[in-house]
Scaffold this motif. Structure first.
Motif, PDB file in Angstrom:
ATOM      1  N   LYS A  13       0.827  -1.203   0.000  1.00  0.00           N
ATOM      2  CA  LYS A  13       0.000   0.000   0.000  1.00  0.00           C
ATOM      3  C   LYS A  13       0.865   1.259   0.000  1.00  0.00           C
ATOM      4  O   LYS A  13       0.592   2.221  -0.722  1.00  0.00           O
ATOM      5  CB  LYS A  13      -0.931   0.009   1.211  1.00  0.00           C
ATOM      6  CG  LYS A  13      -2.101  -0.936   1.105  1.00  0.00           C
ATOM      7  CD  LYS A  13      -2.869  -1.007   2.399  1.00  0.00           C
ATOM      8  CE  LYS A  13      -3.316   0.357   2.868  1.00  0.00           C
ATOM      9  NZ  LYS A  13      -4.046   0.291   4.164  1.00  0.00           N
ATOM     10  N   LYS A  14       1.921   1.231   0.781  1.00  0.00           N
ATOM     11  CA  LYS A  14       2.844   2.364   0.831  1.00  0.00           C
ATOM     12  C   LYS A  14       3.523   2.548  -0.530  1.00  0.00           C
ATOM     13  O   LYS A  14       3.669   3.678  -1.027  1.00  0.00           O
ATOM     14  CB  LYS A  14       3.897   2.134   1.916  1.00  0.00           C
ATOM     15  CG  LYS A  14       4.972   3.221   2.004  1.00  0.00           C
ATOM     16  CD  LYS A  14       5.941   2.910   3.136  1.00  0.00           C
ATOM     17  CE  LYS A  14       7.044   3.966   3.223  1.00  0.00           C
ATOM     18  NZ  LYS A  14       7.940   3.912   2.043  1.00  0.00           N
ATOM     19  N   ASP A  15       3.925   1.442  -1.145  1.00  0.00           N
ATOM     20  CA  ASP A  15       4.567   1.511  -2.451  1.00  0.00           C
ATOM     21  C   ASP A  15       3.627   2.097  -3.496  1.00  0.00           C
ATOM     22  O   ASP A  15       4.038   2.900  -4.347  1.00  0.00           O
ATOM     23  CB  ASP A  15       5.019   0.111  -2.892  1.00  0.00           C
ATOM     24  CG  ASP A  15       6.132  -0.445  -2.030  1.00  0.00           C
ATOM     25  OD1 ASP A  15       6.696   0.313  -1.220  1.00  0.00           O
ATOM     26  OD2 ASP A  15       6.437  -1.642  -2.170  1.00  0.00           O
ATOM     27  N   ILE A  16       2.352   1.696  -3.436  1.00  0.00           N
ATOM     28  CA  ILE A  16       1.375   2.187  -4.403  1.00  0.00           C
ATOM     29  C   ILE A  16       1.184   3.693  -4.244  1.00  0.00           C
ATOM     30  O   ILE A  16       1.042   4.429  -5.227  1.00  0.00           O
ATOM     31  CB  ILE A  16       0.035   1.463  -4.236  1.00  0.00           C
ATOM     32  CG1 ILE A  16       0.182  -0.025  -4.576  1.00  0.00           C
ATOM     33  CG2 ILE A  16      -1.041   2.085  -5.128  1.00  0.00           C
ATOM     34  CD1 ILE A  16       0.725  -0.291  -5.957  1.00  0.00           C
ATOM     35  N   ALA A  17       1.213   4.159  -3.014  1.00  0.00           N
ATOM     36  CA  ALA A  17       1.095   5.598  -2.777  1.00  0.00           C
ATOM     37  C   ALA A  17       2.265   6.345  -3.424  1.00  0.00           C
ATOM     38  O   ALA A  17       2.099   7.424  -3.990  1.00  0.00           O
ATOM     39  CB  ALA A  17       1.045   5.885  -1.283  1.00  0.00           C
ATOM     40  N   GLU A  18       3.463   5.766  -3.359  1.00  0.00           N
ATOM     41  CA  GLU A  18       4.625   6.379  -3.987  1.00  0.00           C
ATOM     42  C   GLU A  18       4.478   6.382  -5.513  1.00  0.00           C
ATOM     43  O   GLU A  18       4.815   7.357  -6.174  1.00  0.00           O
ATOM     44  CB  GLU A  18       5.895   5.628  -3.594  1.00  0.00           C
ATOM     45  CG  GLU A  18       6.288   5.797  -2.131  1.00  0.00           C
ATOM     46  CD  GLU A  18       7.580   5.085  -1.802  1.00  0.00           C
ATOM     47  OE1 GLU A  18       8.092   4.342  -2.682  1.00  0.00           O
ATOM     48  OE2 GLU A  18       8.082   5.261  -0.686  1.00  0.00           O
ATOM     49  N   LEU A  19       3.957   5.283  -6.059  1.00  0.00           N
ATOM     50  CA  LEU A  19       3.753   5.215  -7.496  1.00  0.00           C
ATOM     51  C   LEU A  19       2.805   6.299  -7.975  1.00  0.00           C
ATOM     52  O   LEU A  19       2.971   6.866  -9.051  1.00  0.00           O
ATOM     53  CB  LEU A  19       3.188   3.844  -7.877  1.00  0.00           C
ATOM     54  CG  LEU A  19       4.196   2.694  -7.980  1.00  0.00           C
ATOM     55  CD1 LEU A  19       3.470   1.361  -8.022  1.00  0.00           C
ATOM     56  CD2 LEU A  19       5.065   2.854  -9.203  1.00  0.00           C
TER      57      LEU A  19
END
Length: 212
Positions: A13-19
């Motif tokens: 979820k954190k990675d998706i926010a960065e994307l």
């Protein structure tokens, strides 16, 4: 109590926010991301990489990222579901071979980094860590031949007895990965996983990251 899979999903979820903030997005490539199983399974991603320049211009390739419960301590497994003529993509299994997915993986890396590596793989193909030996040999010893092989594969021709799908005239070359639909709206992981926030993020992004 969180399981390892829950904790890995939180990191995703954190990675998706960065994307969604367009970090690590390569020039001449755009990317789309879906969750084939919906938000009930954040450990399986479908990534589409569309090239807007270079040898693979006009082509879109799809990948399935399977994220282990031990993520980010272990790298995802990446399989290309579109048949691609590329040194780092196994012609028969679709398995992607990159050092970032094996010996060079570190817990500080992310899905974002993997997506960026997939983009760069088509922008600057290399013969290193090759699993398609004929493609690697052509790229290393005869770049003009490799260029012609790529052109033939994208046009829906055959190489070494293997038939490729056309990426021209609207072809998607989606391969065995199926259609590139929207993420399914399904509950999962409990309220503590903030499923609504994930769904909202997916709807807002879809994720169409445009190269700048």
């Amino acid at each position: 109590m969180y399981t390892k899979a829950n904790l890995a999903a939180l990191r995703v979820k954190k990675d998706i926010a960065e994307l969604s903030q367009h970090r690590l997005n390569a020039t001449h490539a755009s990317t789309s991301i879906d969750f084939p199983d919906g938000t009930r399974n954040l450990l399986k991603l479908k990534v589409g990489v569309s090239m807007t320049a270079g040898l693979f211009e006009g082509a879109t390739f799809y990948f399935i990222l399977t994220i282990p419960p031990s993520y980010p301590f272990h790298a995802p497994t990446v399989v290309c579901t579109s048949r691609a003529w590329h040194p780092n993509i196994d012609l028969h299994t679709g398995l992607v071979s990159l050092p970032i997915l094996t010996k060079d993986w570190r817990p500080v890396l992310s899905i974002n980094t993997v997506v960026f590596a997939l983009q760069l793989m088509f922008i600057e193909p290399t013969e290193h860590y090759a699993v398609n030996k004929p493609a690697a040999a052509a790229l290393s010893s005869n770049p003009d031949l490799f260029r012609e092989q790529v052109r033939r594969s994208l046009a829906g021709g055959s190489l070494f007895g293997v038939q490729f799908e056309s990426h021209r005239l609207g072809g998607t070359a989606d391969g065995k990965g199926g259609g590139h639909g929207a993420a399914k709206r399904k509950r999962g992981f409990g309220e503590s996983m903030d499923t609504e926030a994930v769904q909202t993020t997916l709807e807002a992004m879809r994720i169409q990251l445009r190269g700048r």
